[in-house]
Write an enzyme that holds these catalytic residues in place. Structure first.
Site, PDB file in Angstrom:
ATOM      1  N   GLU A 291       0.802  -1.231   0.000  1.00 54.32           N
ATOM      2  CA  GLU A 291       0.000   0.000   0.000  1.00 54.32           C
ATOM      3  C   GLU A 291       0.832   1.278   0.000  1.00 54.32           C
ATOM      4  OE1 GLU A 291       0.378  -2.284   2.398  1.00 54.32           O
ATOM      5  OE2 GLU A 291       0.268  -1.431   4.413  1.00 54.32           O
ATOM      6  N   HIS A 315      -8.169  -4.056  -1.106  1.00 55.97           N
ATOM      7  CA  HIS A 315      -7.370  -4.187   0.123  1.00 55.97           C
ATOM      8  C   HIS A 315      -6.312  -3.078   0.209  1.00 55.97           C
ATOM      9  CE1 HIS A 315      -5.344  -6.473   3.398  1.00 55.97           C
ATOM     10  NE2 HIS A 315      -4.278  -5.881   2.897  1.00 55.97           N
ATOM     11  N   GLU A 316      -5.527  -2.941  -0.837  1.00 58.25           N
ATOM     12  CA  GLU A 316      -4.455  -1.937  -0.791  1.00 58.25           C
ATOM     13  C   GLU A 316      -5.036  -0.522  -0.732  1.00 58.25           C
ATOM     14  OE1 GLU A 316      -1.867  -3.283   0.045  1.00 58.25           O
ATOM     15  OE2 GLU A 316      -2.226  -5.298  -0.722  1.00 58.25           O
ATOM     16  N   HIS A 319      -6.028   0.403   2.751  1.00 56.31           N
ATOM     17  CA  HIS A 319      -4.891   0.827   3.582  1.00 56.31           C
ATOM     18  C   HIS A 319      -4.682   2.351   3.537  1.00 56.31           C
ATOM     19  CE1 HIS A 319      -2.995  -2.664   5.339  1.00 56.31           C
ATOM     20  NE2 HIS A 319      -2.853  -3.292   4.179  1.00 56.31           N
ATOM     21  N   GLU A 338      -3.768  -4.598   9.419  1.00 59.30           N
ATOM     22  CA  GLU A 338      -4.277  -5.591   8.466  1.00 59.30           C
ATOM     23  C   GLU A 338      -5.706  -6.071   8.759  1.00 59.30           C
ATOM     24  OE1 GLU A 338      -2.953  -5.958   5.688  1.00 59.30           O
ATOM     25  OE2 GLU A 338      -0.929  -5.184   6.025  1.00 59.30           O
ATOM     26  N   ASP A 397       8.517  -9.926  10.591  1.00 55.93           N
ATOM     27  CA  ASP A 397       7.926 -10.772   9.567  1.00 55.93           C
ATOM     28  C   ASP A 397       7.207 -11.979  10.178  1.00 55.93           C
ATOM     29  OD1 ASP A 397       7.950 -10.431   6.760  1.00 55.93           O
ATOM     30  OD2 ASP A 397       8.934 -12.388   6.591  1.00 55.93           O
ATOM     31  N   TYR A 405      -4.615 -10.631   9.834  1.00 55.19           N
ATOM     32  CA  TYR A 405      -5.568 -10.359   8.756  1.00 55.19           C
ATOM     33  C   TYR A 405      -6.964 -10.894   9.097  1.00 55.19           C
ATOM     34  CZ  TYR A 405      -1.624  -9.247   5.664  1.00 55.19           C
ATOM     35  OH  TYR A 405      -0.516  -8.670   5.091  1.00 55.19           O
TER      36      TYR A 405
HETATM   37  N1  BES Z   1       1.044  -4.430   3.746  1.00 58.88           N
HETATM   38  C1  BES Z   1       0.789  -5.728   3.240  1.00 58.88           C
HETATM   39  C2  BES Z   1       2.036  -6.431   2.785  1.00 58.88           C
HETATM   40  C3  BES Z   1       3.106  -6.585   3.858  1.00 58.88           C
HETATM   41  C4  BES Z   1       2.792  -6.856   5.166  1.00 58.88           C
HETATM   42  C5  BES Z   1       4.430  -6.478   3.503  1.00 58.88           C
HETATM   43  C6  BES Z   1       3.795  -6.993   6.117  1.00 58.88           C
HETATM   44  C7  BES Z   1       5.431  -6.621   4.445  1.00 58.88           C
HETATM   45  C8  BES Z   1       5.115  -6.881   5.762  1.00 58.88           C
HETATM   46  C9  BES Z   1      -0.222  -5.705   2.110  1.00 58.88           C
HETATM   47  O1  BES Z   1      -1.236  -4.779   2.286  1.00 58.88           O
HETATM   48  C10 BES Z   1      -0.915  -7.040   2.078  1.00 58.88           C
HETATM   49  O2  BES Z   1      -1.549  -7.365   3.043  1.00 58.88           O
HETATM   50  N2  BES Z   1      -0.787  -7.783   0.991  1.00 58.88           N
HETATM   51  C11 BES Z   1      -1.414  -9.060   0.802  1.00 58.88           C
HETATM   52  C12 BES Z   1      -2.619  -8.953  -0.065  1.00 58.88           C
HETATM   53  C13 BES Z   1      -3.915  -8.857   0.610  1.00 58.88           C
HETATM   54  C14 BES Z   1      -5.041  -8.914  -0.395  1.00 58.88           C
HETATM   55  C15 BES Z   1      -4.153  -9.800   1.737  1.00 58.88           C
HETATM   56  C16 BES Z   1      -0.446  -9.954   0.074  1.00 58.88           C
HETATM   57  O3  BES Z   1       0.588  -9.464  -0.359  1.00 58.88           O
HETATM   58  O4  BES Z   1      -0.736 -11.124  -0.098  1.00 58.88           O
HETATM   59 ZN    ZN Z   2      -2.559  -5.377   3.858  1.00 56.99          ZN
END
Ligand code: BES
Ligand code: ZN
Length: 632
Positions: A291, A315-316, A319, A338, A397, A405
């Site tokens: 995002e 989703h993005e 954010h 999330e 991480d 989520y």
């Molecule tokens: N912000 C996240 C990606 C992220 C989280 C990167 C933590 C690094 C550390 C992004 O918004 C996200 O949640 N992406 C998901 C997609 C979503 C539809 C659930 C993904 O990348 O799968």
């Molecule tokens: Zn996200």
């Protein structure tokens, strides 16, 4: 001392970290101190408020050479300012008069990198750091032309979340610390550069670009990408960027973007960032989406050709409120980013595509959640199933699981169901407005929801809600249960087929041709299949539905799990192709994990990984190396 900290907190209220737990009230009280285990910064001593970044991107040496000039705010007596760095070589630090400032680099710790400690004078206003990134800067992925869609030009993108920004900019890398930025970036002529800021839409003559982000953002939202990129506008404030060969498909896939922004605004207030663009990156991008403000980064694996995977855009986009306006104060509070975003995403999808559609998404999310809970409990880390995490001494991480989520989503949905949508929506709209450009802790969220949702409406506060969901383990028994006739029908079909009803009776040729089912139904179908299909059954499925050749990455990935489980050899070649060409961790993890369950599978996994690993981003590599016990 405390007095001056309070002054700072007040002086910076809108533009930077406010350690005070409530932005508007409680000014006389001592600000609540938020401890972020993942930064060396000491923001109550000295704090960055603005960044001027002047950088040169060199594809030959795969490094960025830059000057990062920060405007700072400090207590009267602050002797130093501490920034986070990881693998940067620091050449020198100067103040606004051009005088050298003494600095030292502290010991390196795993994940965190090293503190950059800069001596300050009483009247220091800015610090200017001259530095160069390391060759394996974790946030940066340098792609060769062969790793892009058009195979013509190299490509660079960054991924800063959670704590990788410090590998390309020396910065106070905490989600609770915000700053505005301007950037002046030089790239090879003919290439386009984009950031999480106001962006060009055309290639410049000289390879120089200027950017401005005039709203305060945390460091994890710093982003840069450079490549052979073109732009197509979709509406006055939305558009897509992609490599030339991809732009048409991207524009088609994301045509509903403006409608999504409007739906989001109707729910929770105006979109505050001006433009909302999205860039489709090359396939090694390790996430589905990121995002980055004003410019979402996205994987090409959502280009299904039929707009069926656009919930990722919702989703993005969501954010832009949950996360980018109201930001988790630390990575222990990641669910505030999330969980709220999944809830908001589903509300956007419901508004644009109907309840039927969003309930399918909710059920898929529940499946993910149950699977994640089971796997974390089996791994003997039950505390990782709490919404509020404790990631001290760990890589943030580790907290990036379906708990934040999907458990986060179901917790909010439960509250919605209890108090009714009108009251909940009013609370959320106010939450995003009154906390905009501030960070939020889990405790402060509880304080606010108690007073601004429950007490305000004369409703009882149920502490067990927090005890079970936020501080409790596993999936609470009062988890809401979505309803979907379409999914029930899918389950019936699976049952009948498994019990011997021929496929031809369950699906007419027309059903198959006209794609009677949405991709979510197909996904549910694949997830509902038993684990002990015969070879003949696998062949039949593939013959009728051509899953091995699906152009829909979600369906393909779900099918490939069966390919591995059932040792269905006709699928192996495409499994390998998929794993070598896609770097999206969400697809890689389950597939490699499934292979690693048997000796023979593990051997195959390692063979494929040898070929695929050079294409993956650091984020994916670090997960897969661990999973496969990989030694370079
Ligand atoms: N912000 C996240 C990606 C992220 C989280 C990167 C933590 C690094 C550390 C992004 O918004 C996200 O949640 N992406 C998901 C997609 C979503 C539809 C659930 C993904 O990348 O799968
Ligand atoms: Zn996200």
């Amino acid at each position: 001392m405390l007095n001056s900290i309070k002054k700072i907190a007040l002086a910076l209220s809108a533009s930077a970290l406010v350690l005070a737990c409530t932005p508007t009230e409680k000014i006389d009280k001592e600000p609540m101190k938020v401890i972020d285990h993942h930064t060396y910064a000491q923001p109550d001593e000295a704090l960055i408020t603005h960044l001027d970044w002047e950088a040169n991107v060199d594809f030959n040496t795969k490094t960025i050479t830059a000057n990062a000039t920060f405007t700072i705010s400090k207590t009267e007596n602050a002797q130093e300012i501490i920034l986070d760095t990881n693998g940067l070589s620091i050449k020198g630090v100067k103040d606004e008069k051009g005088n050298d400032l003494a600095f030292k680099i502290g010991n390196e710790k795993p994940f965190l990198g090293s503190p950059l400690i800069i001596k300050l004078n009483n009247d220091t206003k800015t610090i200017s750091i001259n530095y160069k990134t390391g060759v394996d800067a974790e946030a940066l992925q340098w792609l060769s032309p062969q790793q892009t869609a058009d195979e013509k030009s190299p490509f660079l993108f960054t991924q800063s979340q959670a704590i990788l920004a410090r590998s390309w900019v020396p910065v106070q890398d905490s989600p609770g610390i915000r700053f505005t930025y301007n950037a002046h970036v030089t790239v090879p002529k003919g290439m386009l550069a984009l950031m999480s800021a106001t962006n060009p839409t055309e290639v410049s003559n000289n390879g120089v670009y200027d950017f401005k982000m005039d709203k305060p953002i945390p460091a994890y939202l710093l982003a840069l990408t450079v490549g052979d990129i073109t732009y197509q506008r979709l509406s006055e404030r939305t558009g897509v960027y992609a490599e030339p060969s991809v732009i048409k498909a991207a524009a088609y896939e994301f045509e509903d973007m403006e409608q999504m922004v409007e739906a989001a605004e109707k729910l929770y207030g105006p979109y505050q960032w001006g433009v909302y663009d999205l860039i489709v990156l090359p396939p090694s991008f390790p996430f589905g989406g990121m995002e980055n403000p004003m410019l979402t980064f996205a994987t090409p694996t959502i280009l299904a050709g039929d707009r069926s995977l656009v919930s990722l855009v919702a989703h993005e986009l969501a954010h832009s409120w949950s996360g980018n306006l109201v930001t988790n104060a630390t990575w222990d509070d990641f669910w505030l980013n999330e969980g709220f975003t999944v809830y908001f995403e589903q509300r956007i999808m419901e508004a644009v595509y109907g309840r039927d559609y969003s309930e399918m998404l909710a059920l898929l999310s529940l499946q993910d959640l149950k699977k994640e809970v089971a796997s974390i409990l089996a791994g003997k880390k039950p505390e990782d199933t709490q919404l509020k995490l404790n990631l001290e001494g760990r890589n943030p991480d580790d907290g990036m699981t379906a708990i934040a989520y999907d458990k986060g989503y179901y917790f909010l949905r439960l509250i919605e169901e209890r108090v009714g949508r009108d009251k909940f929506d009013a609370f959320l709209k106010d939450y995003f407005t009154s906390n905009a450009f501030h960070s939020m802790t889990t405790d402060e969220f509880i304080t606010q929801i108690n007073s601004k949702l429950f007490e305000k409406n004369g409703l009882p506060i149920d502490e067990s809600l927090y005890a079970d969901w936020i501080f409790g383990e596993g999936l609470p028994a009062n988890c809401p249960q979505p309803q979907s006739d379409r999914f029930e029908n899918v389950e019936k079909v699976v049952e009948q087929w498994v019990n011997g009803t021929p496929m031809e009776e369950l699906f007419t040729p027309e059903d198959i041709m006209t794609k009677k089912w949405s991709s979510h139904e197909w996904l549910h179908f694949l997830r509902s299949l038993p684990n002990d299909l015969s070879l003949a059954q696998m062949q039949k499925l593939d013959e009728v539905f051509q899953f091995t050749y699906s152009r829909n990455s979600e369906i393909l990935a779900a099918w490939m799990v069966h390919v591995i489980k059932h040792q269905y050899e006709p699928g192996y070649q495409n499994l390998e192709n998929f794993l070598v060409h896609t770097g999206r961790r969400k697809f890689l993890s389950p597939l490699y994990a499934e292979m690693a369950k048997t000796d023979e599978g593990l051997k195959m996994a390692k063979e494929i990984y040898t070929k695929a690993r050079p294409n993956y981003h650091y984020v994916a590599i670090s997960t897969m190396d661990k999973m496969l016990n990989w030694q370079e």
